[in-house]
Design an enzyme around this catalytic site. Structure first.
Site, PDB file in Angstrom:
ATOM      1  N   ILE A 254       0.835  -1.201   0.000  1.00 36.78           N
ATOM      2  CA  ILE A 254       0.000   0.000   0.000  1.00 36.78           C
ATOM      3  C   ILE A 254       0.869   1.250   0.000  1.00 36.78           C
ATOM      4  O   ILE A 254       1.742   1.402   0.861  1.00 36.78           O
ATOM      5  CB  ILE A 254      -0.940   0.000   1.214  1.00 36.78           C
ATOM      6  CG1 ILE A 254      -1.918  -1.166   1.109  1.00 36.78           C
ATOM      7  CG2 ILE A 254      -1.676   1.319   1.336  1.00 36.78           C
ATOM      8  CD1 ILE A 254      -2.847  -1.325   2.293  1.00 36.78           C
ATOM      9  N   CYS A 255       0.612   2.129  -0.969  1.00 35.45           N
ATOM     10  CA  CYS A 255       1.297   3.413  -1.090  1.00 35.45           C
ATOM     11  C   CYS A 255       2.809   3.186  -1.124  1.00 35.45           C
ATOM     12  O   CYS A 255       3.304   2.445  -1.956  1.00 35.45           O
ATOM     13  CB  CYS A 255       0.846   4.336   0.045  1.00 35.45           C
ATOM     14  SG  CYS A 255       1.396   6.027  -0.140  1.00 35.45           S
ATOM     15  N   GLN A 256       3.559   3.814  -0.213  1.00 36.69           N
ATOM     16  CA  GLN A 256       5.006   3.598  -0.196  1.00 36.69           C
ATOM     17  C   GLN A 256       5.311   2.110   0.031  1.00 36.69           C
ATOM     18  O   GLN A 256       6.287   1.582  -0.510  1.00 36.69           O
ATOM     19  CB  GLN A 256       5.628   4.431   0.927  1.00 36.69           C
ATOM     20  CG  GLN A 256       7.135   4.335   1.020  1.00 36.69           C
ATOM     21  CD  GLN A 256       7.643   4.936   2.328  1.00 36.69           C
ATOM     22  OE1 GLN A 256       6.960   4.895   3.359  1.00 36.69           O
ATOM     23  NE2 GLN A 256       8.836   5.505   2.302  1.00 36.69           N
TER      24      GLN A 256
ATOM     25  N   GLY B 148       3.696  -0.194  -1.233  1.00 38.27           N
ATOM     26  CA  GLY B 148       3.567  -0.805  -2.559  1.00 38.27           C
ATOM     27  C   GLY B 148       4.875  -0.707  -3.322  1.00 38.27           C
ATOM     28  O   GLY B 148       5.299  -1.647  -4.001  1.00 38.27           O
TER      29      GLY B 148
END
Lengths: 387, 355
Positions: free
Chosen positions: B147-149, B151
């Site tokens: 998720i986000c960073q 990811g």
């Protein structure tokens, strides 16, 4: 019905209603034009402030998050009230149309933005004071943020106003620079030079922060134009603004649009970078000075602690690498010679149709085939810890 | 036509209502009590330094996908966003989709963690968490949801350890950091990151909060609170708002060296898509990602623009690449009612098809 709420705002609301009625009578009659100086600055916003001062001590036992949250609500409320007061009835008397009032208000916002851009504390117009806290938000947030990792309080440069920020421009700044560049002499010359350097860095930071504030003030002025455009669009589409909240929301949209465009520019990026970098220079140099002081008192310095952290970290890395190597060797030595490879294919699951999606099949490439481990282990082991 | 048609009595009524709500709201606020977040039962299965690997209690009534899913969250903010409250929990949705869910909680780094770098996080912590899960389930590879960073970290991990990842799901993940609509990236370009990290050591969470607020300052620091006044008389909505507020400002400090590398290599030099990122002794080549990839992004994401995520398609080596777009923002993708109905079931179905 009696309001049992100890935080009830009814008493000051009554007072505000009376004020409002009297004020409306006065503007309707327009018999004696009130001047700006005679008018009460921001009665509703000031009233809200008074109410919050009265009830906020009762919230002292609550979590900081809640107190901070309510501070923000009240702060925004004051800004909103201030805007409403100006838009609904601009001091000056006479028969003003709504359009005149808005124009007058926008002129004053522009003036306040310009004034704000030329000094760091822009409180010249008391009528605009509460509203301008809206435009102050980015700088105010930055100053509070900066103070959390700076040796100085975030608003320490305000103390220099007006002799500080305004006078820094031009010759005064140049003379100060020259003064601070004088070579040190005698036994304490190194120390003198270090403090001169710190002072120069503080001035650089002040200038960077002022440049940033000026840029934001220009954005503020531009926002008033965008706001006017939006109002004109409302008029031309026969959808007039009929509530204060709607008016406020259009104002926020205009500000956000103009700010968003500017924030994507290279100019903003440079200005933002210069402000952060300048603060870091100040902070770094201050840390060096503090370290020297600690060293003179035979106390551990920040630099030494950093070195220890770094060495410890390297040792832990080495330890982990060794540990992993040992685990791997142990796995290999404990592995049965001809153990059959266990099947590790996942159990079949019920197929379901995914939600709306787009699948792209690429050419030939195959999914990576995971390498099978040959050791059989039990499932769901208990929690393990590695320090 | 006159653009403003606000009657004075109407304006007075608006202000009066606003004040009354504020007054009553303070009382509700005093009674709001604790604001718990992270609602689904979970147990710690492994911990190391400040990092904890949790396993959520699986939904035993569902047909289980036997390959567990490891959620790798960002270092920025706290991972309880994925399990915020009963009716806003991506984790719960994934459990209901029949997945066995693990999550890495990075904790709050302090000054002693300053020298943790991306090698420690990715080839260290994440890799050891994957090993722990593989051992517990007697498997060779896990499914990963980054998720986000997190990811971006998952992409790096998968590219460096492809044998340990069966399927990769990325959510609101930046891949191309130089798309023209990426405001954070534009701001990062003129920051002297070496000076910043050498000066501060760890990067304070307050600085990150400021940065995120400055993306939309007048909405996030102003209008949001004005709108909140309308909800102050509703204790349930007030609590939901405060829970979100708590999460937004719950920003751990960032370990200095990891931050230095992430901003310089990813945000400033955009090395991920160039194949130039070096983590430890390994080079990150997204072409090594040949397992199935599901890329989920939010259409109105102001932190990670869709274009920054969509770039993944051109750089991964898989022939099984799927995109799932969600009409919402960076946060809405975890917490909105619509997202709850769409995103976790879609991830579950996509993984089931490939397990």
């Amino acid at each position: 019905m009696t309001d049992s709420n100890p935080f009830s705002s009814e008493p000051w609301l009554d007072a505000q209603r009376k004020f409002w009625d009297a004020w409306m009578d006065m503007t309707r009659q327009a018999s004696t034009a009130a001047t700006k100086d005679q008018a009460v600055d921001n009665p509703w916003a000031d009233g809200l402030d008074q109410w919050w001062k009265a009830v906020s001590p009762m919230t002292s036992g609550t979590a900081p998050l809640l107190q901070d949250f309510f501070d923000k609500l009240v702060g925004m409320g004051k800004s909103y009230f201030s805007m409403a007061e100006h838009v609904s009835a601009t001091p000056g008397g006479g028969e003003q149309t709504a359009g005149d009032m808005v124009s007058d208000w926008l002129d004053r916002v522009r003036e306040a933005c310009n004034a704000w851009g030329t000094s760091l504390s822009a409180q010249q117009d008391p009528h605009m004071r509460d509203f301008m806290s809206f435009w102050n938000m980015p700088m105010d947030t930055w100053q509070r943020t900066a103070s959390s990792f700076s040796p100085m309080p975030g608003d320490f440069l305000k103390a220099l106003h007006p002799e500080g920020a305004d006078a820094m421009a031009g010759d005064m700044r140049m003379h100060l620079d020259r003064f601070l560049s004088m070579p040190g002499v005698g036994y304490s010359r190194e120390s003198q030079e270090q403090y001169q350097q710190l002072a120069r860095m503080v001035l650089d930071y002040q200038k960077a922060m002022q440049d940033y504030a000026i840029a934001l003030s220009k954005v503020g002025v531009k926002s008033t134009d965008r706001f006017q455009e939006k109002l004109n669009e409302s008029a031309s589409s026969d959808e007039p603004v009929t509530s204060l909240r709607e008016f406020y929301n259009i104002w926020v949209d205009a500000c956000e649009e103009v700010y968003g465009e500017y924030a994507m520019s290279g100019e903003y990026s440079e200005m933002y970078g210069e402000m952060v970098n300048a603060l870091m220079q100040v902070k770094r140099h201050s840390s060096l000075l503090v370290d020297e002081m600690l060293e003179s008192m035979n106390m551990p310095t920040h630099r030494e602690i950093n070195t220890l952290h770094q060495r410890l970290h390297e040792m832990r890395r080495g330890y982990r690498a060794l540990r992993e190597e040992i685990d791997q060797l142990r796995d290999e030595t404990e592995r049965p010679a001809a153990s059959p490879v266990a099947s590790k294919k996942a159990a079949p699951v019920k197929k379901r149709t995914p939600a709306k999606k787009r699948t792209t099949k690429k050419a030939a490439a195959q999914p990576a085939s995971p390498k099978k481990r040959t050791t059989k282990k039990t499932t769901a082991r208990k929690a393990t810890t590695r320090k | 036509m006159i653009p403003i048609q606000i009657r004075p009595d109407q304006a007075l009524e608006e202000l009066t209502n606003f004040s009354q709500k504020l007054g009553h709201g303070l009382q509700n606020l005093m009674e709001v009590g604790d604001i718990p977040a992270g609602v689904t039962p979970k147990e710690p299965v492994y911990h190391e330094d400040k990092m904890v690997l949790y396993r959520f209690q699986p939904d035993t009534k569902k047909v289980q996908n036997r390959i567990p899913l490891l959620i790798v969250y960002a270092l920025v903010n706290r991972p309880y966003m994925t399990d915020l409250q009963e009716n806003r929990s991506t984790v719960r949705g994934l459990l209901e989709a029949g997945l066995d869910v693990y999550l890495i909680d990075w904790g709050y780094p302090d000054r002693a963690d300053r020298y943790l770098d991306l090698d420690d996080y990715i080839n260290g912590y994440i890799n050891r968490c994957v090993n722990v899960i593989c051992r517990r389930h007697d498997i060779d590879a896990v499914n990963i949801l980054g998720i986000c960073q997190g990811g971006t970290f998952s992409l790096c991990y998968t590219a460096m350890h492809p044998e340990k990842v069966s399927n990769l799901v990325t959510m609101v993940t930046p891949v191309d950091f130089h798309t023209p609509d990426n405001m954070l990236s534009i701001w990062a370009r003129n920051i002297d990151i070496d000076l910043l990290v050498d000066t501060l050591g760890n990067i304070p969470g307050e600085l990150l909060n400021w940065t995120f607020l400055m993306l939309k300052p007048y909405q996030l620091a102003g209008q949001k609170y004005m709108n909140m006044v309308d909800l102050l008389d509703n204790p349930a909505q007030l609590k939901n708002f405060m829970r979100m507020e708590k999460w937004i400002f719950d920003s751990p400090d960032q370990a200095g060296e990891a931050y230095r590398q992430f901003i310089k290599d990813f945000y400033q030099a955009n090395k991920l898509i160039k194949g130039d990122v070096q983590i430890g002794d390994k080079t990150v080549d997204l072409g090594n990602i040949k397992m199935p990839v599901l890329n989920v992004y939010a259409m109105q994401d102001h932190l990670v623009p869709p274009s920054a995520s969509q770039a993944l398609k051109q750089h991964v080596g898989t022939d099984d690449y799927t995109e799932l777009s969600f009409p919402g923002g960076h946060i809405g993708i975890y917490v909105s009612g619509k997202a709850q109905k769409q995103v976790p079931p879609a991830i579950g179905a996509w993984l089931d098809e490939r397990s």
